[in-house]
Scaffold this active site. Structure first.
Site, mmCIF file in Angstrom:
data_model
loop_
_atom_site.group_PDB
_atom_site.id
_atom_site.type_symbol
_atom_site.label_atom_id
_atom_site.label_comp_id
_atom_site.label_asym_id
_atom_site.label_seq_id
_atom_site.Cartn_x
_atom_site.Cartn_y
_atom_site.Cartn_z
ATOM 1 N N ASN A 25 -13.993 -3.232 14.865
ATOM 2 C CA ASN A 25 -14.401 -3.194 13.743
ATOM 3 C C ASN A 25 -14.029 -2.138 12.834
ATOM 4 O OD1 ASN A 25 -14.650 -5.766 14.655
ATOM 5 N ND2 ASN A 25 -16.822 -5.533 14.544
ATOM 6 N N GLU A 78 0.968 -1.096 -0.163
ATOM 7 C CA GLU A 78 -0.114 0.062 0.151
ATOM 8 C C GLU A 78 0.982 1.183 0.037
ATOM 9 O OE1 GLU A 78 -4.380 -1.306 1.789
ATOM 10 O OE2 GLU A 78 -2.577 -0.348 3.333
ATOM 11 N N GLU A 131 -5.793 -6.964 -2.425
ATOM 12 C CA GLU A 131 -6.562 -7.035 -0.697
ATOM 13 C C GLU A 131 -7.807 -6.604 -1.284
ATOM 14 O OE1 GLU A 131 -5.019 -4.919 2.428
ATOM 15 O OE2 GLU A 131 -3.187 -5.492 2.106
ATOM 16 N N ASP A 157 -16.487 -8.985 20.021
ATOM 17 C CA ASP A 157 -15.585 -8.751 20.998
ATOM 18 C C ASP A 157 -15.461 -7.125 21.040
ATOM 19 O OD1 ASP A 157 -13.774 -7.140 18.833
ATOM 20 O OD2 ASP A 157 -12.730 -9.801 18.529
#
Length: 415
Positions: free
Chosen positions: A229, A105, A214, A225
């Protein structure tokens, strides 16, 4: 697991000297490559040229090279020698990758002392460092009768990526085989169809094939959790209704767009990063469990993105004429393919076939010989379910074609 669904490539990240973790070290990379090779899969080795993650916001030079970070000729020599040495070592242990990625990247300046130096992009310095890595692979190929392909990698929209290549070519960037892109709906706001146009344009302009290094699409906005995110957006043009099936549809559309426009392939990232009690730089758990191929009990999600690897998918069009419900009524659909990953069907708005038309459709990719249930609705509420023969009841589908497309067309409320 991914091989059993049709995947043939594993992408492996290599950090230079990550003293903070045991992952992505050379020994860890060798273990991963060996597993892939034992399964007969190809390998892409991703040189980060850093001791930790690199992305558009960070690209820190390895600590071992920090003393020469301001001396681009010496730093380029380090890049060349390191790249060549790693390939030589892997070759000696029968772990040579088929593809090598020079940087990760790399939107901005690379291998900098401080992230404040990322912008403005130093194209002259970048080109020198890229060329060192590319030359190392070229020399290794020539000296060892190998044919490792080279990949450069950015996380940009198509126009910006074309500009990035042009600017580096202006300063003498050597030939490379593929341009890798990160393509996530959260940060790259374009459609798979536009990705296909990008692939065609890139190859016709530079003779470089597009590789989606990707990608991923969310299947839920829920968390498993307390680690935040990173992804919550659906791809542009998709219903704002995350589910495993739409995750699969997105990846299949990427695959089809690349195949139709001379693209090289794709990798999904990171479909196995489920929630766990491990410590990362960002906390305990996963930032990505809602993009993985697994539910919150770590079971493989039915009809999720993992199925996109295979050649058993059929484009299925569900079509309904809503005239019986009123000329202004829109079409909606639900079914087992809208399952939210927790056992709940969801209502998805359908697309209008043409302006003023009473016909609506929904396209999705189901498996050949897949069977299941669905029905239509006249708005986004469950009480609007169609009545068939005076009763609310499910319709049934059976993807029983040997072709790549099948349509189920009905009138609202009729058999």
């Amino acid at each position: 697991m991914i091989k059993s669904f049709g995947a043939n490539l594993v992408r492996v990240r290599l950090w230079h000297n990550p003293t903070w973790t045991n992952y992505s070290t050379l020994s860890d990379v060798k273990r991963s490559i060996r597993r892939a090779k034992n399964e007969g899969m190809n390998v892409l080795l991703d040189f980060h040229y850093s001791d930790a993650w690199t992305d558009p916001q960070t690209n820190i030079v390895p600590e071992a090279w920090r003393p020469v970070v301001k001396y681009s000729d010496i730093l380029a020599d380090s890049v060349y020698n390191y790249t060549y040495r790693i390939l030589g070592h892997l070759n000696a242990t029968n772990l040579l990758p088929e593809l090598v990625q020079i940087g990760n990247e790399t939107n901005n300046s690379i291998m900098v002392a401080d992230n404040a130096d990322l912008i403005p992009t130093n194209y002259v310095r970048n080109t020198k460092l890229f060329n060192a890595g590319l030359q190392a692979v070229a020399d290794f190929n020539r000296n060892n009768a190998k044919n490792i392909k080279t990949v450069l990698h950015v996380a940009m929209n198509p126009n910006d990526a074309m500009f990035w290549v042009a600017n580096h070519k202006k300063y003498g960037l050597k030939e490379f085989d593929m341009l890798g892109v990160s393509y996530y709906p959260q940060w790259q706001d374009y459609t798979p169809a536009q990705l296909g146009e990008f692939a065609s344009n890139l190859y016709s302009t530079y003779g470089v094939r597009l590789f989606v290094a990707e990608t991923g699409q969310i299947w839920t906005r829920a968390w498993n959790d307390q680690n935040i995110n990173l992804m919550s957006k659906m791809c542009i043009g998709y219903p704002n209704t995350p589910c495993p099936q739409l995750q699969k549809d997105f990846i299949v559309e990427i695959k089809e767009a690349l195949l139709a426009n001379g693209g090289a392939g794709y990798c999904v990232w990171e479909p196995f990063w489920v929630s766990a009690d491990n410590q990362t730089l960002w906390g305990v758990g996963s930032n990505w469990e809602n993009v993985a191929f697994f539910d919150f009990n770590n079971n493989l999600l039915p009809h999720s993105g993992i199925e996109a690897y295979g050649d058993f998918n059929v484009k299925v069009t569900f079509e309904v004429n809503m005239w019986n419900a009123g000329s202004e009524t829109k079409g909606y659909i639900t079914g087992d393919f809208t399952d939210d990953g927790f056992g709940n069907w969801q209502i998805i708005p359908m697309k209008q076939a043409a302006e003023g038309s009473s016909v609506y459709y929904f396209d999705t990719y189901l498996c050949r010989n897949q069977t299941g249930k669905y029905y239509f609705l006249s708005d986004s509420t469950w009480t609007s379910q169609e009545y068939i023969g005076g009763y609310k009841q499910d319709r049934y589908y059976n993807v029983n074609t040997s072709d790549k497309w099948q349509k189920f067309a009905k009138n609202f409320g009729e058999e």
